[in-house]
Design an enzyme around this catalytic site. Structure first.
Site, PDB file in Angstrom:
ATOM      1  N   GLU A 177       0.835  -1.210   0.000  1.00 28.18           N
ATOM      2  CA  GLU A 177       0.000   0.000   0.000  1.00 28.18           C
ATOM      3  C   GLU A 177       0.868   1.258   0.000  1.00 28.18           C
ATOM      4  O   GLU A 177       0.796   2.091   0.902  1.00 28.18           O
ATOM      5  CB  GLU A 177      -0.969  -0.055   1.178  1.00 28.18           C
ATOM      6  N   GLU A 473      -4.955  -6.768   2.346  1.00 27.00           N
ATOM      7  CA  GLU A 473      -3.622  -7.001   2.904  1.00 27.00           C
ATOM      8  C   GLU A 473      -3.170  -8.421   2.526  1.00 27.00           C
ATOM      9  O   GLU A 473      -2.837  -9.249   3.380  1.00 27.00           O
ATOM     10  CB  GLU A 473      -3.584  -6.805   4.430  1.00 27.00           C
ATOM     11  N   GLU A 491      -6.742  -6.793  -2.644  1.00 26.21           N
ATOM     12  CA  GLU A 491      -6.351  -5.396  -2.543  1.00 26.21           C
ATOM     13  C   GLU A 491      -4.898  -5.328  -3.040  1.00 26.21           C
ATOM     14  O   GLU A 491      -4.657  -5.406  -4.231  1.00 26.21           O
ATOM     15  CB  GLU A 491      -6.522  -4.929  -1.098  1.00 26.21           C
ATOM     16  N   GLU A 497      -9.741   3.613  -0.140  1.00 29.46           N
ATOM     17  CA  GLU A 497      -9.849   4.036   1.270  1.00 29.46           C
ATOM     18  C   GLU A 497      -8.836   5.123   1.635  1.00 29.46           C
ATOM     19  O   GLU A 497      -9.100   5.954   2.495  1.00 29.46           O
ATOM     20  CB  GLU A 497      -9.703   2.825   2.192  1.00 29.46           C
TER      21      GLU A 497
HETATM   22  C1  NOJ Z   1      -8.517  -2.670   5.579  1.00 31.23           C
HETATM   23  C2  NOJ Z   1      -9.262  -2.980   4.334  1.00 31.23           C
HETATM   24  O1  NOJ Z   1      -8.491  -2.628   3.204  1.00 31.23           O
HETATM   25  C3  NOJ Z   1     -10.569  -2.236   4.359  1.00 31.23           C
HETATM   26  O2  NOJ Z   1     -11.259  -2.431   3.148  1.00 31.23           O
HETATM   27  C4  NOJ Z   1     -11.386  -2.700   5.545  1.00 31.23           C
HETATM   28  O3  NOJ Z   1     -12.537  -1.915   5.631  1.00 31.23           O
HETATM   29  C5  NOJ Z   1     -10.607  -2.563   6.845  1.00 31.23           C
HETATM   30  N1  NOJ Z   1      -9.301  -3.118   6.716  1.00 31.23           N
HETATM   31  C6  NOJ Z   1     -11.320  -3.271   7.979  1.00 31.23           C
HETATM   32  O4  NOJ Z   1     -11.243  -4.643   7.822  1.00 31.23           O
HETATM   33 CA    CA Z   2      -6.031  -2.077   3.176  1.00 35.26          CA
END
Ligand code: NOJ
Ligand code: CA
Length: 691
Positions: A177, A473, A491, A497
């Site tokens: 990330e 992750e 991801e 996010e």
């Molecule tokens: C990180 C994730 O990328 C996200 O999509 C998720 O909402 C949060 N963790 C909580 O699990």
């Molecule tokens: Ca994440």
């Protein structure tokens, strides 16, 4: 000019043939003859390889070797005891994907090596030359007196021929990330990004890059380095030596175990892969990684249907509600879930994700003792799981389960069967998993062998229960979706996010124009597009750095068989632009990349499986640009109604992101039309067949 290149290539071949006689050179060319891989031993028996494209060197003399615990290293002293070559031509069908049919055409060379001196260990190297790149892997056969190997280091070199332009992320053992950097190879400096403020789980021990790492040569060739079929082995990073223009594999390790890989003999390593393409567009089209994986091992997967989904998710990221219940504004309530289900059912969205439904979230980020905190079967008292599922099913919507493991994989493994049995009983066929935080136990990393085994166990167990998995992750995809088609999405990048909360102002407008040529080459991305309330009023310091038209374009540009409409239902109400999300396909007959350059822009057209409808998405970086679309990908004689969603004349990602123009026109195979993309902008077109 063509003649010259051909001449050069012939010279190259002649030189190789001469060398072959003198030094036991062994080589293999791709089916078209454009790509050539050559294997040799140095005079001291050190194995090395070279790669050429149309007579031009792409990879210079690059050695291969291993260091072990309790055994002398394998570096030199080898002789070739046999070689096998074989062509392979196969066309296979993806159960879901960017295209239905995939050609897997390559020529293979297996070189069998043995040490001249005792203990005379053997090592086989498999090379595959495809027309879009190469793969090679090592095989450790049975060894007398040893039943397993402990690898301390794999030293596979990739020696570049010039100081190429590189799009890279740091070689982080825990996270992908990061933002991408664009520098010359000699300027890569990854360790400066260690311990970045955004990522409490970053660990970057070397000046190394994560893969896929993509490069452009001065001669205009495009290269991307990664790995394929990563199973029961450590993930790779590539250590950078600016002085010699060489990358060397640096496997992700474990401080807890003190080694990189432990495997019973015999075994094969993952493939080390180099995509070699003549245009940036071809990088995206390549199917090298999936082709280097084995066919489907889990059988029928018709129970998984590619889908658009929405859910209780974005509202947590913009602080409107929380995952935990103690806060007093819990997101995952029965009533709220029903609101999302109603919206989905009314808008051609067939999946709903609910995060924060299970107990434990009060003890999540910021806690070290996260083992045993989450269970994956106990809902919070304000969330009636069975009722929500019943309500959804009645409306033709499938719920998507959420399992945040908080990077405590042992807790998750203990509960896998129980958690998946519950899903099976409820008729839920998809789960989003997550691994936020430092891995427990200490000393393990997200991308090491121990975690690769864990992610694999999850895919295999899920398959038994007819469950598809979308991992956050994750370990990076390496094409294993071919073997395990329930590995639907991941991801593995700075997703949407970050726009909601990152302290550095979110993803810059060029981010996805780089991602399309780097991260996306690895496999499907759960990016979660579709923010309509772009200025994020509840987050004064954040906004999404794109126009509304770009948010639409992402449904086509970014490939995933599950695509989220991530914004709140109320932000879509009454929005004409939302029609594109209702219409857009999620499973494709074919994909055509129309134009693009790394870090600048990309335009992709995809034909929906089963309907003959097409969808086009185009995105640009911070620069306004004009792109021309030639609709010659459409079927001859076909009539189509195109609905065009383009940036308005005053659109700008920063101060006028919502300016959008929507118009309809008929198009045919002969249509050619230019469009203006605003800074941070985009273009989305649905093209429906009309009788
Ligand atoms: C990180 C994730 O990328 C996200 O999509 C998720 O909402 C949060 N963790 C909580 O699990
Ligand atoms: Ca994440």
């Amino acid at each position: 000019m063509k003649f010259k290149i051909l001449d050069l290539f012939l010279c190259f071949l002649i030189i190789l043939t001469v060398c072959a006689k003198q030094n036991a050179t062994t080589s293999v060319t791709s089916p078209s003859g454009n790509i050539l891989v050559e294997f040799q031993l140095k005079s001291d028996g050190t194995p090395f390889y070279l790669v050429g494209h149309k007579g031009q060197a792409v990879i210079d003399t690059s050695t291969m070797g291993f260091e072990f615990k309790d055994q002398s290293p394998m570096v030199n002293g080898f002789q070739v005891i046999g070689t096998v070559t074989a062509p392979h031509r196969e066309t296979w069908e993806m159960p879901w994907g960017e295209q239905r049919l995939v050609n897997n055409f390559y020529n293979e060379l297996v070189v069998k090596l043995q040490e001249i001196k005792t203990p005379k260990r053997q090592l086989n190297i498999y090379f595959r030359a495809h027309d879009d790149g190469i793969g090679f892997r090592y095989e450790f056969p049975h060894q007398k007196g040893t039943d397993s190997l402990i690898i301390l280091d794999e030293n596979t070199q990739f020696k570049l021929t010039h100081d190429h332009m590189v799009w890279w992320c740091p070689g982080d053992w825990d996270s992908y990330e990061h933002l991408y950097n664009t520098t010359k190879f000699s300027e890569i400096d990854a360790r400066t990004m260690n311990g970045g403020t955004l990522l409490n789980f970053s660990y970057i021990p070397e000046n190394a890059v994560n893969t896929p790492v993509t490069m452009r040569t001065d001669d205009g060739l495009y290269l991307s380095f990664h790995e394929a079929e990563l199973l029961d082995y450590a993930g790779i990073t590539l250590k950078v030596d600016p002085a010699t223009l060489t990358m060397t594999s640096e496997l992700v390790g474990s401080e807890r175990l003190g080694y990189k890989v432990k495997r019973p003999l015999p075994f094969k390593t993952p493939w080390r892969t180099i995509q070699i393409n003549e245009t940036a567009k071809d990088l995206i089209i390549s199917k090298l990684l999936v082709n280097l994986n084995e066919p489907n091992k889990i059988g029928d997967i018709s129970w998984f249907k590619p889908k658009r989904y929405n859910g209780i998710w974005w509202e947590m990221h913009i602080n409107k509600s929380t995952w935990d219940m103690a806060s007093g504004y819990h997101g995952a309530t029965t009533t709220n879930a029903k609101k999302y289900i109603d919206f989905a059912a009314a808008n051609n969205i067939t999946g709903v994700l609910v995060e924060g439904w299970n107990t434990g979230w009060e003890h999540w980020v910021g806690f070290d003792d996260r083992e045993g905190v989450f269970d994956f079967v106990t809902p919070y008292p304000d969330y009636d799981l069975a009722e929500v599922v019943r309500y959804a099913n009645e409306r033709g919507v499938e719920m998507i389960m959420h399992h945040e493991t908080s990077a405590a994989p042992r807790t998750y493994e203990q509960q896998l069967e129980k958690a998946y049995s519950l899903m099976k009983d409820l008729g839920i066929h998809a789960v989003k998993t997550g691994y936020v935080g430092k891995i427990i136990p200490n000393g393990e990393h997200h991308h090491g062998q121990w975690m690769v085994q864990h992610y694999q166990k999850v895919f295999e167990t899920a398959a038994k229960y007819q469950i598809a998995v979308n991992v956050h992750e994750p370990i990076m995809d390496t094409g294993i979706r071919r073997t395990y088609p329930n590995a639907i999405s991941r991801e593995g990048l700075r997703g949407q996010e970050f726009n909601a909360w990152s302290a550095d102002g979110g993803n810059p407008p060029e981010h996805l124009s780089i991602v399309a040529y780097t991260r996306m080459l690895a496999g499907p991305i759960d990016f979660t597009p579709g923010v309509f309330d772009i200025s994020l009023p509840s987050k004064p310091n954040n906004q999404v750095n794109s126009t509304l038209a770009q948010q639409l374009a992402l449904y086509v540009v970014i490939y995933s068989p599950i695509q989220m409409a991530c914004d709140l239902p109320e932000n879509y109400e009454g929005q004409p632009a939302f029609q594109f999300i209702r219409d857009v396909g999620v499973d494709w007959e074919q994909t055509v990349v129309l134009n693009g350059e790394i870090g600048d822009f990309v335009t992709i057209a995809r034909e929906e499986k089963g309907t003959g409808n097409w969808f086009v998405g185009s995105i640009t970086d911070e620069n306004k640009r004009e792109i021309e679309i030639n609709f010659n990908f459409l079927q001859a004689g076909g009539n189509y109604l195109a609905k065009i969603y383009q940036d308005g004349p005053n659109a700008h990602y920063r101060n006028n992101p919502l300016d959008i123009q929507i118009e309809e026109m008929t198009v045919t195979k002969e249509t050619v039309k230019s469009f203006i993309l605003a800074p941070g902008g985009g273009l989305a077109i649905s093209i429906m067949r009309v009788k």
